[in-house]
Scaffold this motif. Structure first.
Motif, PDB file in Angstrom:
ATOM      1  N   PHE A  46      71.403  86.615  10.199  1.00 22.68           N
ATOM      2  CA  PHE A  46      70.834  86.828  11.376  1.00 22.68           C
ATOM      3  C   PHE A  46      70.084  88.311  10.855  1.00 22.68           C
ATOM      4  O   PHE A  46      70.875  89.117  10.351  1.00 22.68           O
ATOM      5  CB  PHE A  46      72.074  87.205  12.422  1.00 22.68           C
ATOM      6  N   PRO A  47      69.086  88.313  11.618  1.00 23.62           N
ATOM      7  CA  PRO A  47      68.374  89.886  11.498  1.00 23.62           C
ATOM      8  C   PRO A  47      69.193  90.861  11.987  1.00 23.62           C
ATOM      9  O   PRO A  47      69.852  90.901  12.701  1.00 23.62           O
ATOM     10  CB  PRO A  47      67.173  89.564  12.248  1.00 23.62           C
ATOM     11  N   ASN A  48      69.092  92.027  11.181  1.00 22.18           N
ATOM     12  CA  ASN A  48      70.001  93.198  11.550  1.00 22.18           C
ATOM     13  C   ASN A  48      69.220  94.158  12.465  1.00 22.18           C
ATOM     14  O   ASN A  48      68.226  94.611  12.055  1.00 22.18           O
ATOM     15  CB  ASN A  48      70.209  93.835  10.242  1.00 22.18           C
ATOM     16  N   HIS A  49      69.697  94.456  13.608  1.00 25.55           N
ATOM     17  CA  HIS A  49      69.237  94.886  14.678  1.00 25.55           C
ATOM     18  C   HIS A  49      68.968  96.373  14.363  1.00 25.55           C
ATOM     19  O   HIS A  49      67.934  96.878  14.729  1.00 25.55           O
ATOM     20  CB  HIS A  49      69.913  94.715  15.873  1.00 25.55           C
ATOM     21  N   VAL A  50      69.988  97.024  13.778  1.00 27.95           N
ATOM     22  CA  VAL A  50      69.962  98.605  13.410  1.00 27.95           C
ATOM     23  C   VAL A  50      68.682  98.675  12.432  1.00 27.95           C
ATOM     24  O   VAL A  50      67.932  99.663  12.652  1.00 27.95           O
ATOM     25  CB  VAL A  50      71.172  98.933  12.815  1.00 27.95           C
ATOM     26  N   ILE A  61      66.856  99.592  24.041  1.00 27.93           N
ATOM     27  CA  ILE A  61      68.024  99.918  24.562  1.00 27.93           C
ATOM     28  C   ILE A  61      68.009 100.849  25.496  1.00 27.93           C
ATOM     29  O   ILE A  61      67.368 101.935  25.117  1.00 27.93           O
ATOM     30  CB  ILE A  61      69.411 100.305  23.650  1.00 27.93           C
ATOM     31  N   ARG A  95      68.535  96.332  26.540  1.00 27.74           N
ATOM     32  CA  ARG A  95      70.025  96.133  26.774  1.00 27.74           C
ATOM     33  C   ARG A  95      70.479  97.561  27.496  1.00 27.74           C
ATOM     34  O   ARG A  95      69.579  98.543  27.422  1.00 27.74           O
ATOM     35  CB  ARG A  95      70.852  96.105  25.608  1.00 27.74           C
ATOM     36  N   LEU A  97      73.219 100.653  27.129  1.00 30.65           N
ATOM     37  CA  LEU A  97      74.194 101.244  26.551  1.00 30.65           C
ATOM     38  C   LEU A  97      75.012 102.181  27.543  1.00 30.65           C
ATOM     39  O   LEU A  97      74.311 103.239  28.250  1.00 30.65           O
ATOM     40  CB  LEU A  97      73.633 102.292  25.440  1.00 30.65           C
TER      41      LEU A  97
ATOM     42  N   THR B  59      77.992 101.316  13.911  1.00 30.60           N
ATOM     43  CA  THR B  59      77.142 102.065  14.770  1.00 30.60           C
ATOM     44  C   THR B  59      78.293 102.766  15.872  1.00 30.60           C
ATOM     45  O   THR B  59      77.963 103.446  16.672  1.00 30.60           O
ATOM     46  CB  THR B  59      76.861 100.691  15.716  1.00 30.60           C
ATOM     47  N   ILE B  61      79.865 101.386  18.185  1.00 35.34           N
ATOM     48  CA  ILE B  61      79.447 100.855  19.500  1.00 35.34           C
ATOM     49  C   ILE B  61      80.256  99.589  19.751  1.00 35.34           C
ATOM     50  O   ILE B  61      80.226  98.621  18.752  1.00 35.34           O
ATOM     51  CB  ILE B  61      77.871 100.602  19.696  1.00 35.34           C
ATOM     52  N   ILE B 112      71.979  90.436  14.925  1.00 34.97           N
ATOM     53  CA  ILE B 112      73.200  90.979  14.990  1.00 34.97           C
ATOM     54  C   ILE B 112      72.844  92.266  15.732  1.00 34.97           C
ATOM     55  O   ILE B 112      72.276  92.959  15.465  1.00 34.97           O
ATOM     56  CB  ILE B 112      73.377  91.540  13.472  1.00 34.97           C
ATOM     57  N   ASP B 113      73.685  92.111  16.774  1.00 36.60           N
ATOM     58  CA  ASP B 113      73.774  93.311  17.809  1.00 36.60           C
ATOM     59  C   ASP B 113      74.128  94.666  16.946  1.00 36.60           C
ATOM     60  O   ASP B 113      74.661  94.633  16.293  1.00 36.60           O
ATOM     61  CB  ASP B 113      74.557  93.049  18.873  1.00 36.60           C
ATOM     62  N   PRO B 114      73.563  95.871  17.471  1.00 37.90           N
ATOM     63  CA  PRO B 114      73.934  96.952  16.999  1.00 37.90           C
ATOM     64  C   PRO B 114      75.499  97.367  17.631  1.00 37.90           C
ATOM     65  O   PRO B 114      75.513  98.321  18.018  1.00 37.90           O
ATOM     66  CB  PRO B 114      72.921  98.023  17.492  1.00 37.90           C
TER      67      PRO B 114
END
Lengths: 337, 337
Positions: A46-50, A61, A95, A97, B59, B61, B112-114
DNA sequence: CTGAAAGCGCTTACAG
DNA sequence: CTGAAAGCGCTTACAG
């Protein structure tokens, strides 16, 4: 976790290609797409969001700064306005935070949050954070006006002075003179604005504002909003004359209602009550149903989010918005005979 | 925005040194620290959270997945449990990233969520997300039990069967036989668990469960919780006999109370009422004060956060927790003569 | 339509 | 106590 490199290797392509398959930013042939997707699936990739955020310099966000007290409660107003923010952000692909005060004051500890913009509820007087976000070049929208007023900053707010004026006008217009105003905490701009509106109503009716009794919520004295209303009525009734009460929120009004029942004071026959409300459904479940002011907390949140989203996308436009509150007359007020 | 490179250059040091000044992970001389801090200030430098997260692969988070309906409302239970999560996370240095359902079902869109871990409210039956977080190796804690039950997944929940049993036992014990149970939506595990507890109470008292009338909330039929209680009482009263009502939440109870007033049914004299409550302060502001079940939503959220934090830090331990709800007797129930 | 390589802004062994 | 350099996992001109 598998990375884009692993997938590229397994699929026998470059990582730029894998990237494109997922981001769809440039066209990739069906054949290659299929091979990449299969490799990804096999590896559980899965692609890494960070990593993506760092590369594109965007997180998608929005930060939401809430002044949540350490005792954890959140008022209906806060909840609803948060709902508006979340809904609008979600709809536009952002999103949320969440952050609560207070921030530590060690400047070493600050970092640029992983957000593209920030919505901040109830800024304090001369809030240092406003300037800091400026420095960081992070778009900022306030919910509640800046104090002191500053036309350069974006915000949404109710027309709170108008709220005070309107409610005062209504009560004085039906014959009341002496009003008990259970106002919000005195350090809030809402409290100041509403009180000055009420004063203006008195002036307009040619009645000295001294006839009104203004109290303020205090976190130290009152354990919660309902308790504030309850205690205030018990302590004030009989000592000073008043025929109407303006309660800061409907929770406060609930407390007033309970105290009135205990004192045997009929509402609205002997005492009128209006709530500067934040919970429209609740107001309809009491007896009598509460006359309230609809603050539209959810709309306020949604507007704040809209403005923020515009700013994050560098869209010019009006970046300030006053949401009109309006008086909803139900059953808890009566003309003074 | 200034970067760590800019600061390093201006201060005449390496970026590793600048990094250390801010992270304090290795000691830097006073002199150099001062020079770095000054350069940072001059440039308006703040460390970039995203870049840091990528480097350290954390993160700080926590994700919070809420099943918020598109109409935006959030129940008191949800609000309070969120408060518990936020408070606990904040205390331990974590932020909270809010997310609402539904996720899109395009597998290409997942990333992948942060976040370092996730708390998920009210998992659906056979929720596919549970497995997905497993694949991604992201720690997960549910609020509400998995359906079907799975001892391998971490969760916190009320002892909902016990809730049904306890309330049923109480009402049947004071002479009621026929109870109107205004239960939650039928697809929720809470509804199932509580109903089976109530059935068990009937069995224990030797009364056929057929004497109870069980209704379920339906988003289609009822515009909100208070309305559900109101409409249910109006529609059922007179048609089928019952001397007590169990309301799913206190909002439902509020509606029941209003309907009862309109029908001229005295509570608790002619009708007993208990709320499987989520708002302790509200229950005390009604007349009569509501007999309720304290669900401890905030505690539930706090516990979920604690478990998640343990998992994120690879701390072993009990990773399941049942929070006992308890009956709080106030004024809304009376023995059946 | 695809690849090679530089870059996003940090951290962290390794070396001194 | 400090520096040089590789690495975190992506994206994106540039070239073909």
């Amino acid at each position: 976790m598998a990375t884009i490199d692993d997938v590229a290797k397994l699929a026998g392509v470059s990582k730029g290609t894998v990237s494109s398959v997922f981001s769809k930013k440039r066209p990739i042939s069906q054949l290659v797409t299929a091979r990449v997707l299969e490799a990804a699936k096999e590896l559980g990739y899965f692609p890494n969001h960070v990593a993506r955020s760092l590369a594109i310099k965007k997180t998608l966000i929005a930060g939401l700064k809430m002044p949540i007290s350490t005792d954890g409660g959140m008022s209906a107003f806060e909840t609803q306005m948060m709902g508006g923010v979340i809904q609008t952000c979600t709809k536009h692909g952002y999103r949320v935070l969440l952050d609560t005060l207070p921030e530590h004051d060690d400047p070493t500890q600050f970092s640029i949050d992983p957000v593209d913009g920030v919505i901040m509820l109830n800024p304090r007087q001369n809030d240092p954070r406003i300037e800091r976000y400026g420095q960081m070049a992070i778009p900022l929208v306030l919910v509640g006006r800046p104090d002191p007023m500053d036309e350069a900053v974006c915000f949404v707010d109710n027309n709170n002075k108008e709220v005070g004026l309107q409610v005062g006008d209504y009560l004085l217009g039906i014959g009341h003179r002496s009003i008990l105003f259970l106002n919000a905490s005195s350090d809030m701009t809402v409290a100041f604005d509403r009180q000055s509106g009420l004063a203006q109503a008195y002036e307009r009716h040619g009645i000295p504002f001294g006839e009104a009794i203004v109290l303020n919520f205090s976190r130290k004295k009152h354990k919660n909003m309902a308790n504030y209303g309850y205690a205030a009525l018990l302590e004030t009734y009989g000592k000073r004359p008043f025929s109407a009460v303006i309660a800061d929120t409907d929770r406060v009004a609930l407390g007033v209602l309970r105290a009135a029942r205990e004192l045997g004071i009929a509402v609205p026959d002997r005492l009128s009550l209006v709530a500067l409300s934040n919970d429209a459904t609740l107001a309809q479940e009491t007896t009598p149903k509460l006359t309230t002011v609809e603050l539209s907390a959810e709309l306020l949140g949604a507007e704040a989010a809209h403005i923020l989203i515009d700013k994050m996308n560098n869209i010019e436009g009006v970046h300030q918005r006053i949401v009109d509150a309006k008086l909803v007359i139900r059953e808890s007020c009566k003309p003074l005979a």
